[in-house]
Design a protein around this motif. Structure first.
Motif, PDB file in Angstrom:
ATOM      1  N   PRO A  21       1.171  -1.053   0.375  1.00 18.85           N
ATOM      2  CA  PRO A  21       0.038  -0.140  -0.426  1.00 18.85           C
ATOM      3  C   PRO A  21       0.896   1.594  -0.140  1.00 18.85           C
ATOM      4  N   ARG A  22       1.906   0.978   0.313  1.00 23.24           N
ATOM      5  CA  ARG A  22       2.937   2.640   0.757  1.00 23.24           C
ATOM      6  C   ARG A  22       3.638   3.000  -0.630  1.00 23.24           C
ATOM      7  N   ASP A  23       3.213   2.409  -1.751  1.00 28.78           N
ATOM      8  CA  ASP A  23       4.349   2.231  -2.726  1.00 28.78           C
ATOM      9  C   ASP A  23       3.736   3.585  -3.456  1.00 28.78           C
ATOM     10  N   ALA A  24       3.866   4.266  -3.611  1.00 26.60           N
ATOM     11  CA  ALA A  24       3.274   5.605  -3.825  1.00 26.60           C
ATOM     12  C   ALA A  24       3.679   5.879  -5.079  1.00 26.60           C
ATOM     13  N   MET A  25       4.210   5.665  -6.147  1.00 23.27           N
ATOM     14  CA  MET A  25       4.376   6.009  -7.362  1.00 23.27           C
ATOM     15  C   MET A  25       3.452   5.255  -7.805  1.00 23.27           C
ATOM     16  N   ILE A  26       2.894   4.021  -7.817  1.00 23.83           N
ATOM     17  CA  ILE A  26       2.215   2.717  -7.699  1.00 23.83           C
ATOM     18  C   ILE A  26       0.129   3.825  -7.004  1.00 23.83           C
ATOM     19  N   MET A  27       0.935   4.158  -6.301  1.00 27.61           N
ATOM     20  CA  MET A  27      -0.886   5.050  -5.650  1.00 27.61           C
ATOM     21  C   MET A  27      -1.224   5.979  -6.042  1.00 27.61           C
ATOM     22  N   ALA A  28      -0.453   6.368  -7.123  1.00 21.89           N
ATOM     23  CA  ALA A  28      -0.400   8.210  -7.955  1.00 21.89           C
ATOM     24  C   ALA A  28      -1.022   7.859  -8.758  1.00 21.89           C
ATOM     25  N   LEU A  29      -1.508   6.544  -9.908  1.00 26.31           N
ATOM     26  CA  LEU A  29      -1.525   6.446 -11.215  1.00 26.31           C
ATOM     27  C   LEU A  29      -2.979   6.654 -11.668  1.00 26.31           C
ATOM     28  N   PRO A  30      -3.797   5.911  -9.472  1.00 26.62           N
ATOM     29  CA  PRO A  30      -4.990   6.644 -10.726  1.00 26.62           C
ATOM     30  C   PRO A  30      -6.005   7.643  -9.568  1.00 26.62           C
ATOM     31  N   LEU A  31      -4.808   8.126  -9.020  1.00 23.21           N
ATOM     32  CA  LEU A  31      -5.144   9.919  -8.031  1.00 23.21           C
ATOM     33  C   LEU A  31      -5.218  10.835  -9.156  1.00 23.21           C
ATOM     34  N   GLY A  32      -5.709  12.281  -8.620  1.00 25.43           N
ATOM     35  CA  GLY A  32      -5.688  13.066  -9.901  1.00 25.43           C
ATOM     36  C   GLY A  32      -6.407  13.397 -11.350  1.00 25.43           C
ATOM     37  N   ALA A  33      -6.521  14.421 -11.735  1.00 26.25           N
ATOM     38  CA  ALA A  33      -7.267  14.631 -12.263  1.00 26.25           C
ATOM     39  C   ALA A  33      -7.890  14.263 -14.190  1.00 26.25           C
ATOM     40  N   PHE A  34      -6.236  13.282 -14.172  1.00 22.47           N
ATOM     41  CA  PHE A  34      -5.503  13.477 -15.356  1.00 22.47           C
ATOM     42  C   PHE A  34      -4.994  11.121 -14.953  1.00 22.47           C
ATOM     43  N   GLY A  35      -5.699  11.053 -13.826  1.00 23.83           N
ATOM     44  CA  GLY A  35      -5.259   9.809 -13.675  1.00 23.83           C
ATOM     45  C   GLY A  35      -6.090   8.119 -14.044  1.00 23.83           C
ATOM     46  N   LEU A  36      -6.024   7.403 -13.926  1.00 26.44           N
ATOM     47  CA  LEU A  36      -6.452   6.513 -13.997  1.00 26.44           C
ATOM     48  C   LEU A  36      -8.001   6.399 -13.592  1.00 26.44           C
ATOM     49  N   LEU A  37      -8.262   6.789 -12.465  1.00 25.41           N
ATOM     50  CA  LEU A  37      -9.787   6.766 -12.148  1.00 25.41           C
ATOM     51  C   LEU A  37     -10.876   8.165 -13.637  1.00 25.41           C
ATOM     52  N   ALA A  38     -10.035   9.168 -13.025  1.00 28.21           N
ATOM     53  CA  ALA A  38     -10.682   9.845 -14.094  1.00 28.21           C
ATOM     54  C   ALA A  38     -10.499   9.595 -15.840  1.00 28.21           C
ATOM     55  N   PHE A  39      -9.908   8.590 -16.240  1.00 28.03           N
ATOM     56  CA  PHE A  39     -10.096   9.340 -17.517  1.00 28.03           C
ATOM     57  C   PHE A  39     -10.863   7.389 -17.499  1.00 28.03           C
ATOM     58  N   SER A  40     -11.277   6.755 -16.524  1.00 24.32           N
ATOM     59  CA  SER A  40     -12.102   5.828 -16.714  1.00 24.32           C
ATOM     60  C   SER A  40     -13.204   5.566 -17.074  1.00 24.32           C
ATOM     61  N   GLY A  41     -13.987   6.805 -17.928  1.00 24.59           N
ATOM     62  CA  GLY A  41     -15.034   6.869 -18.037  1.00 24.59           C
ATOM     63  C   GLY A  41     -16.334   6.805 -16.794  1.00 24.59           C
ATOM     64  N   ARG A  42     -15.863   6.420 -15.797  1.00 26.74           N
ATOM     65  CA  ARG A  42     -17.092   6.143 -14.920  1.00 26.74           C
ATOM     66  C   ARG A  42     -17.387   7.340 -14.209  1.00 26.74           C
ATOM     67  N   ALA A  43     -18.838   6.989 -14.104  1.00 26.98           N
ATOM     68  CA  ALA A  43     -19.800   8.644 -13.672  1.00 26.98           C
ATOM     69  C   ALA A  43     -19.060   8.999 -12.425  1.00 26.98           C
TER      70      ALA A  43
END
Length: 437
Positions: free
Chosen positions: A118-140
């Motif tokens: 869980p403390r692998d911050a470089m991977i934790m960063a991927l889904p976060l932020g306005a341009f992250g994996l979650l933001a660009f997933s298409g999910r409402a």
């Protein structure tokens, strides 16, 4: 064995390479200049240090240097297989998926990886932020998903300046404004040379209608942040939004000409595209002057960097450019490609995208009714486009102005009343007055 700042082992025997990697991590997570030099120094000191190559590949990807990113992450994968720990191998494998553009697989891999480390911050960063994996997933619900992810891992990070800047912003975007701002302010207090925290704080101020406070924050802080910083231009873009809210188009124009002109901006291309196109569109939509050649300069910049765009967020801004310049061929081509991908089920953001693109074209042609008609059934789906609420609001603005200019004053008034109830806005108050006539 050497460790990163979060206590995770690093497969390098070089104390200096590990130190350079830790420095690069901090600089990248803070969006502060110098990360590239730090990671390249780590590679020079230990050419077989897989995570240093992986981090360098990540920055290549952020700047849309696709071939360099693919080559560098392939090197990292080979090195991790040779001497990496299971954590490092999983870390690199997850970044491979993200860099290859396999967003769904990358998100699945990210969550599996974080369950173990869980403390692998470089991977934790991927889904976060306005341009992250979650933001660009298409999910409402990607804003809520980011908040929930941060909530889940908050205990693992404690009072960590980087994690709190993300957690605070996620709370803000998910509607927990007071809590989000408080967490972000704690992060900023721990590390002032953290552009990510300043950016997150500006979003909290935007949602709170604290325009003057946001302007003062930027003025008092930006002098320490070199123009080569990833978020320098975007932080100034926030100042331009505040100026437009106050009705000061001259200051917004000054931000564009002094900072955001594409030939001057050294930000990642997606930031440059979205900041320039959306600011120019806001000026045009509000019938304010746009600098000569500004649209042409932005179009020239985009034409060499977004030839194969598949992101709904990028398409939104590319169509703003094509519509504003009345580039019929580009509009026709982009709309046809989007509609084809929608028909094939390859459009994560769904029907909002073709409706939004047709609406932007109609607005640029002064077809207010057509614009409003296209946006009416999908305006509630805007979060699926990705980006932040502040970035997506340009489409809400376009819809409201189209309603006002087409005579649908009651509808426009209801939308403006809802926005004004959420936060004070001098601009929305001015527009609200137009609906009373």
């Amino acid at each position: 064995m050497e460790e990163d700042r979060y206590g995770l082992p690093l497969s390098t025997a070089s104390t200096d390479a590990a130190a350079a990697y830790r420095e690069g991590m901090d600089l990248l997570l803070a969006f502060w200049p110098g990360a590239i030099d730090a990671f390249e120094r780590a590679i020079m000191l230990d050419p077989e240090f897989a995570l240093a190559h992986a981090a360098r590949a990540r920055i290549h990807a952020i700047y849309m240097q696709r071939e360099a990113a693919l080559q560098t992450i392939a090197r990292a994968r080979d090195l991790a297989a040779k001497r990496g720990t299971p954590r490092e191998q999983s870390h690199v494998a997850t970044l491979v998926l993200a860099i290859e553009g396999r967003g769904t697989d990358a998100l699945t891999s990210t969550l599996a990886h974080l369950a173990n480390w869980p403390r692998d911050a470089m991977i934790m960063a991927l889904p976060l932020g306005a341009f992250g994996l979650l933001a660009f997933s298409g999910r409402a619900d990607h804003d809520a998903a980011r908040r929930d992810l941060c909530d889940r891992f908050a205990a693992d990070y404690g009072e960590d300046w980087w994690f709190m800047s993300n957690h605070g912003w996620a709370l803000t975007e998910a509607g927990e404004l007071a809590k989000g701002r408080a967490v972000t302010e704690r992060s900023f207090a721990l590390r002032r040379h953290n552009a990510y925290a300043v950016h997150a704080l500006l979003h909290a101020m935007f949602e709170d209608g604290a325009v003057d406070e946001a302007d003062a924050l930027v003025e008092g802080w930006i002098g320490d942040y070199d123009r080569t910083g990833m978020l320098h231009g975007h932080i100034c873009w926030h100042q331009a939004l505040g100026a437009l809210d106050r009705g000061d188009a001259d200051k917004a124009l000054a931000v564009y000409t002094d900072v955001l002109v594409p030939t001057m901006d050294s930000a990642p291309p997606l930031n440059t595209l979205s900041d320039c196109a959306s600011l120019l569109w806001r000026l045009m939509a509000d019938e304010q002057p746009v600098p000569p050649n500004a649209w042409a300069d932005t179009a020239a910049y985009a034409s060499t960097r977004f030839t194969g765009s598949t992101l709904a967020f990028a398409e939104m801004h590319l169509v703003m450019i094509a519509a504003a310049t009345h580039d019929s061929a580009a509009l026709k081509g982009r709309l046809a490609a989007i509609e084809r991908r929608q028909a094939e089920g390859r459009l994560p953001a769904g029907r909002i995208v073709p409706h939004m693109l047709r609406a932007l074209r109609a607005f640029a042609d002064d077809n207010w009714r057509g614009c409003a008609r296209e946006l009416a059934p999908v305006i509630g789906d805007l979060p699926r486009v990705g980006g932040s609420h502040a970035q997506r609001e340009v489409i809400e603005d376009t819809y409201i102005l189209a309603l006002i200019r087409s005579g649908a004053l009651a509808q426009a008034r209801d939308l403006l009343d809802a926005r004004l109830h959420r936060r004070p806005s001098a601009r929305d108050t001015r527009w609200r007055a137009l609906t009373a006539s």
